[in-house]
Design a protein around this motif. Structure first.
Motif, PDB file in Angstrom:
ATOM      1  N   SER A 299      -9.711  -2.201  20.376  1.00  0.00           N
ATOM      2  CA  SER A 299      -9.238  -2.739  19.058  1.00  0.00           C
ATOM      3  C   SER A 299      -8.401  -1.717  18.818  1.00  0.00           C
ATOM      4  CB  SER A 299     -10.448  -2.211  18.231  1.00  0.00           C
ATOM      5  OG  SER A 299     -10.735  -0.617  17.938  1.00  0.00           O
TER       6      SER A 299
ATOM      7  N   PHE B  18      -3.604  -0.665  19.673  1.00  0.00           N
ATOM      8  CA  PHE B  18      -2.307  -1.161  19.732  1.00  0.00           C
ATOM      9  C   PHE B  18      -2.938  -1.755  21.741  1.00  0.00           C
ATOM     10  CE2 PHE B  18       1.705  -0.160  21.495  1.00  0.00           C
ATOM     11  CZ  PHE B  18       2.060  -1.769  21.406  1.00  0.00           C
ATOM     12  N   ILE B  19      -2.610  -1.246  22.044  1.00  0.00           N
ATOM     13  CA  ILE B  19      -2.268  -1.540  23.647  1.00  0.00           C
ATOM     14  C   ILE B  19      -4.260  -2.258  23.979  1.00  0.00           C
ATOM     15  CG2 ILE B  19      -2.252  -0.565  26.218  1.00  0.00           C
ATOM     16  CD1 ILE B  19      -0.439   1.588  25.018  1.00  0.00           C
TER      17      ILE B  19
ATOM     18  N   SER C  60     -15.673   0.160  21.220  1.00  0.00           N
ATOM     19  CA  SER C  60     -15.628   1.420  20.556  1.00  0.00           C
ATOM     20  C   SER C  60     -15.905   2.050  18.846  1.00  0.00           C
ATOM     21  CB  SER C  60     -13.440   1.018  20.110  1.00  0.00           C
ATOM     22  OG  SER C  60     -13.896  -0.129  18.969  1.00  0.00           O
ATOM     23  N   ARG C  61     -16.049   2.569  18.398  1.00  0.00           N
ATOM     24  CA  ARG C  61     -16.105   3.087  17.047  1.00  0.00           C
ATOM     25  C   ARG C  61     -16.903   1.121  16.226  1.00  0.00           C
ATOM     26  NH1 ARG C  61     -12.497   7.508  14.565  1.00  0.00           N
ATOM     27  NH2 ARG C  61     -11.818   6.002  15.485  1.00  0.00           N
ATOM     28  N   THR C  62     -15.660   0.574  16.280  1.00  0.00           N
ATOM     29  CA  THR C  62     -15.616  -0.638  15.716  1.00  0.00           C
ATOM     30  C   THR C  62     -16.814  -1.993  16.337  1.00  0.00           C
ATOM     31  OG1 THR C  62     -13.475  -1.051  15.529  1.00  0.00           O
ATOM     32  CG2 THR C  62     -14.076  -3.115  16.120  1.00  0.00           C
TER      33      THR C  62
ATOM     34  N   PHE D 117     -17.022   7.291  21.517  1.00  0.00           N
ATOM     35  CA  PHE D 117     -17.320   8.288  22.034  1.00  0.00           C
ATOM     36  C   PHE D 117     -17.440   9.496  22.414  1.00  0.00           C
ATOM     37  CE2 PHE D 117     -13.335   6.643  25.440  1.00  0.00           C
ATOM     38  CZ  PHE D 117     -13.971   5.828  25.782  1.00  0.00           C
TER      39      PHE D 117
ATOM     40  N   VAL E  75      -9.022   4.183  25.311  1.00  0.00           N
ATOM     41  CA  VAL E  75      -9.233   5.293  23.986  1.00  0.00           C
ATOM     42  C   VAL E  75      -8.640   6.337  24.365  1.00  0.00           C
ATOM     43  CG1 VAL E  75     -11.227   6.149  23.823  1.00  0.00           C
ATOM     44  CG2 VAL E  75     -11.359   4.255  23.453  1.00  0.00           C
TER      45      VAL E  75
ATOM     46  N   GLN F 209     -12.381  14.407  16.260  1.00  0.00           N
ATOM     47  CA  GLN F 209     -12.193  13.719  17.186  1.00  0.00           C
ATOM     48  C   GLN F 209     -10.875  14.887  18.109  1.00  0.00           C
ATOM     49  OE1 GLN F 209     -12.898  10.816  17.355  1.00  0.00           O
ATOM     50  NE2 GLN F 209     -11.095   9.418  16.633  1.00  0.00           N
TER      51      GLN F 209
ATOM     52  N   TYR G 288      -2.926  17.789  24.890  1.00  0.00           N
ATOM     53  CA  TYR G 288      -3.104  15.588  24.914  1.00  0.00           C
ATOM     54  C   TYR G 288      -2.383  15.204  26.810  1.00  0.00           C
ATOM     55  CZ  TYR G 288      -1.274  10.717  24.530  1.00  0.00           C
ATOM     56  OH  TYR G 288      -0.771   9.906  25.382  1.00  0.00           O
TER      57      TYR G 288
ATOM     58  N   LYS H 151      -5.584  14.334  30.273  1.00  0.00           N
ATOM     59  CA  LYS H 151      -5.821  13.495  30.477  1.00  0.00           C
ATOM     60  C   LYS H 151      -5.076  12.767  32.081  1.00  0.00           C
ATOM     61  CE  LYS H 151      -5.008   9.785  27.158  1.00  0.00           C
ATOM     62  NZ  LYS H 151      -5.218   8.420  26.988  1.00  0.00           N
TER      63      LYS H 151
ATOM     64  N   VAL I  97       5.258   3.652  24.292  1.00  0.00           N
ATOM     65  CA  VAL I  97       5.027   2.117  24.466  1.00  0.00           C
ATOM     66  C   VAL I  97       5.364   1.549  23.334  1.00  0.00           C
ATOM     67  CG1 VAL I  97       3.221   0.270  25.254  1.00  0.00           C
ATOM     68  CG2 VAL I  97       3.042   2.088  26.284  1.00  0.00           C
TER      69      VAL I  97
ATOM     70  N   LYS J 257       1.922   2.153  16.235  1.00  0.00           N
ATOM     71  CA  LYS J 257       2.356   2.842  15.103  1.00  0.00           C
ATOM     72  C   LYS J 257       2.973   3.250  15.167  1.00  0.00           C
ATOM     73  CE  LYS J 257      -2.997   3.625  15.335  1.00  0.00           C
ATOM     74  NZ  LYS J 257      -3.474   4.204  15.475  1.00  0.00           N
TER      75      LYS J 257
HETATM   76  N1  LIG Z   1       1.026   4.066  22.205  1.00  0.00           N
HETATM   77  C1  LIG Z   1       1.755   4.974  23.256  1.00  0.00           C
HETATM   78  O1  LIG Z   1       2.920   5.200  23.057  1.00  0.00           O
HETATM   79  C2  LIG Z   1       0.849   5.169  24.734  1.00  0.00           C
HETATM   80  C3  LIG Z   1       2.312   6.010  25.420  1.00  0.00           C
HETATM   81  C4  LIG Z   1       1.110   6.261  26.865  1.00  0.00           C
HETATM   82  C5  LIG Z   1      -0.515   6.089  27.097  1.00  0.00           C
HETATM   83  N2  LIG Z   1      -0.798   5.609  25.744  1.00  0.00           N
HETATM   84  C6  LIG Z   1      -2.515   5.844  25.887  1.00  0.00           C
HETATM   85  O2  LIG Z   1      -2.647   4.841  25.800  1.00  0.00           O
HETATM   86  C7  LIG Z   1      -4.304   4.510  25.165  1.00  0.00           C
HETATM   87  C8  LIG Z   1      -3.891   3.308  23.924  1.00  0.00           C
HETATM   88  O3  LIG Z   1      -3.513   3.950  23.465  1.00  0.00           O
HETATM   89  P1  LIG Z   1      -3.306   3.135  21.979  1.00  0.00           P
HETATM   90  O4  LIG Z   1      -1.600   3.321  21.413  1.00  0.00           O
HETATM   91  O5  LIG Z   1      -3.022   1.924  22.406  1.00  0.00           O
HETATM   92  O6  LIG Z   1      -3.804   3.621  20.580  1.00  0.00           O
HETATM   93  P2  LIG Z   1      -4.282   3.574  19.354  1.00  0.00           P
HETATM   94  O7  LIG Z   1      -3.994   2.139  18.684  1.00  0.00           O
HETATM   95  O8  LIG Z   1      -4.859   4.352  18.034  1.00  0.00           O
HETATM   96  O9  LIG Z   1      -5.848   3.143  19.407  1.00  0.00           O
HETATM   97  C9  LIG Z   1      -7.153   3.248  20.596  1.00  0.00           C
HETATM   98  C10 LIG Z   1      -8.458   3.152  20.360  1.00  0.00           C
HETATM   99  O10 LIG Z   1      -9.395   4.287  20.479  1.00  0.00           O
HETATM  100  C11 LIG Z   1     -10.639   4.082  19.718  1.00  0.00           C
HETATM  101  N3  LIG Z   1     -11.331   5.064  19.854  1.00  0.00           N
HETATM  102  C12 LIG Z   1     -10.684   6.825  19.172  1.00  0.00           C
HETATM  103  N4  LIG Z   1     -11.346   7.134  18.633  1.00  0.00           N
HETATM  104  C13 LIG Z   1     -12.461   6.615  19.699  1.00  0.00           C
HETATM  105  C14 LIG Z   1     -14.062   7.259  19.239  1.00  0.00           C
HETATM  106  N5  LIG Z   1     -14.259   8.141  19.000  1.00  0.00           N
HETATM  107  N6  LIG Z   1     -14.370   6.577  20.021  1.00  0.00           N
HETATM  108  C15 LIG Z   1     -14.535   5.078  20.510  1.00  0.00           C
HETATM  109  N7  LIG Z   1     -12.734   4.918  20.433  1.00  0.00           N
HETATM  110  C16 LIG Z   1     -12.445   5.708  19.743  1.00  0.00           C
HETATM  111  C17 LIG Z   1      -9.738   3.192  19.096  1.00  0.00           C
HETATM  112  O11 LIG Z   1     -11.100   2.136  18.472  1.00  0.00           O
HETATM  113  P3  LIG Z   1     -11.435   2.574  16.698  1.00  0.00           P
HETATM  114  O12 LIG Z   1     -10.388   2.862  16.172  1.00  0.00           O
HETATM  115  O13 LIG Z   1     -12.380   1.251  16.919  1.00  0.00           O
HETATM  116  O14 LIG Z   1     -12.585   3.620  17.437  1.00  0.00           O
HETATM  117  C18 LIG Z   1      -8.462   2.451  18.984  1.00  0.00           C
HETATM  118  O15 LIG Z   1      -9.276   0.971  19.664  1.00  0.00           O
HETATM  119  C19 LIG Z   1      -3.988   6.113  24.773  1.00  0.00           C
HETATM  120  O16 LIG Z   1      -5.480   6.645  25.497  1.00  0.00           O
HETATM  121  C20 LIG Z   1      -2.923   6.321  24.823  1.00  0.00           C
HETATM  122  O17 LIG Z   1      -3.261   7.777  24.948  1.00  0.00           O
HETATM  123  C21 LIG Z   1      -0.609   6.320  24.433  1.00  0.00           C
END
Ligand SMILES: NC(=O)c1ccc[n+]([C@@H]2O[C@H](COP(=O)([O-])OP(=O)(O)OC[C@H]3O[C@@H](n4cnc5c(N)ncnc54)[C@H](OP(=O)(O)O)[C@@H]3O)[C@@H](O)[C@H]2O)c1
Length: 276
Positions: free
Chosen positions: A9, A11-12, A31-33, A38, A61, A70, A111, A115, A137, A143
């Protein structure tokens, strides 16, 4: 393939889900959706019922800052580690972990360290794994992308320090392409930094966004790093990305060699000028 995708649910994860479905895979989103938190998935046993008939697992996630309920410990480390261990136990063929650039021996922020802790568990398991470490990304639905776009649109751009931090933003389509390739690539058991075509400074990135919109370069307002750090202690409650650790990670730079990724994809990833 039947693929369990956590964070579908997000971004990535959302972009990965679309690409998997377009390629004919069956996606089981988690996910929570879907009612799965987790924080309640901290043991391999908790994951076993979800892994029946699953060929591959992708974990996307994550959080950028901790909030009540969280924690990095649970979301980045304990739940993913349990998922990976359960995957190995039931014979899932392949696990792809979306980690982050900087989750390496030099990691210093919780953070990155959380990881890396999960990545290390995965590296120790007897299955095919890929650990993908994206830099910042950007793309539709991100966001941070939206926030940086907004900053770039200002007539005077406030900068963290001198704004010369080295970053190497990667377009989400290249992250997705890397995931898709990692589903079948051999040899597996590889860690790949997923970065854009070349590093540039933070301010040059924002000015490039303006140029692409046909605007002139904006004036800039450098704010001393120490001052930003102090205000971030309060600002982080309004904008989680403003957590002092995130500012320190930015200040440290977020770049890596692009060659291994280019070799893996058989092409260069997009530059900030080329990306849609
Ligand atoms: N965006 C970047 O620039 C970037 C760069 C490097 C690495 N990353 C990594 O890529 C991954 C995805 O990032 P993103 O940018 O797509 O983040 P995002 O849009 O905030 O998405 C986060 C996801 O995690 C889920 N989530 C959050 N809390 C949760 C919980 N307690 N239980 C189950 N699911 C949970 C959310 O779904 P629900 O709300 O439905 O639970 C959502 O699907 C992350 O691990 C992030 O560290 C991102």
């Amino acid at each position: 393939m039947n693929i369990l995708l956590t964070g579908a649910s997000g971004f990535i994860g959302g972009h990965i889900k679309k690409a998997l479905q377009a390629a004919g895979h069956q996606v089981k989103p988690i996910s929570r959706t879907q009612g799965i938190d987790f924080n309640t998935m901290l043991t391999p046993d908790a994951w076993l019922p979800h892994l029946r008939g699953i060929d591959a697992v992708i974990n996307s996630v994550g959080i950028i800052a901790e909030t009540a309920g969280q924690s990095f410990e649970n979301l980045h480390y304990r739940a993913p580690a349990a998922l990976f261990q359960a995957s190995a136990k039931v014979g899932v063929k392949r696990v792809i972990q979306i980690s982050a650039l900087g989750a390496d021996a030099k990691a210093f922020a919780p953070y990155q360290l959380s990881k890396k802790a999960a990545d290390d568990v995965l590296r120790g398991l007897a299955l095919d794994w890929f650990i993908l470490r994206p830099s910042l990304v950007y793309g539709e639905g991100g966001k941070s992308s939206a926030m940086f776009k907004l900053m770039a649109s200002l007539p005077i751009i406030p900068l963290v320090g001198d704004g010369k931090q080295r970053i190497q933003p990667v377009h989400v389509s290249d992250v997705v392409a890397t995931v898709m390739q990692a589903l079948s690539a051999t040899p597996a058991q590889r860690t790949l930094d997923v970065v854009g075509a070349y590093p540039l400074s933070f301010i040059d990135w924002l000015q490039t966004m303006r140029q692409r919109d046909g605007k002139k370069n904006a004036l800039t307002l450098p704010i001393p790093f120490s001052l930003i750090l102090n205000s971030a202690k309060l600002m982080r409650y309004l904008v989680p990305m403003m957590h002092p650790d995130n500012l320190r990670m930015l200040q440290n730079g977020n770049a890596a060699s692009v060659e291994p990724l280019a070799e893996f994809l058989g092409r260069m990833p997009l530059s900030v000028e080329q990306a849609p």
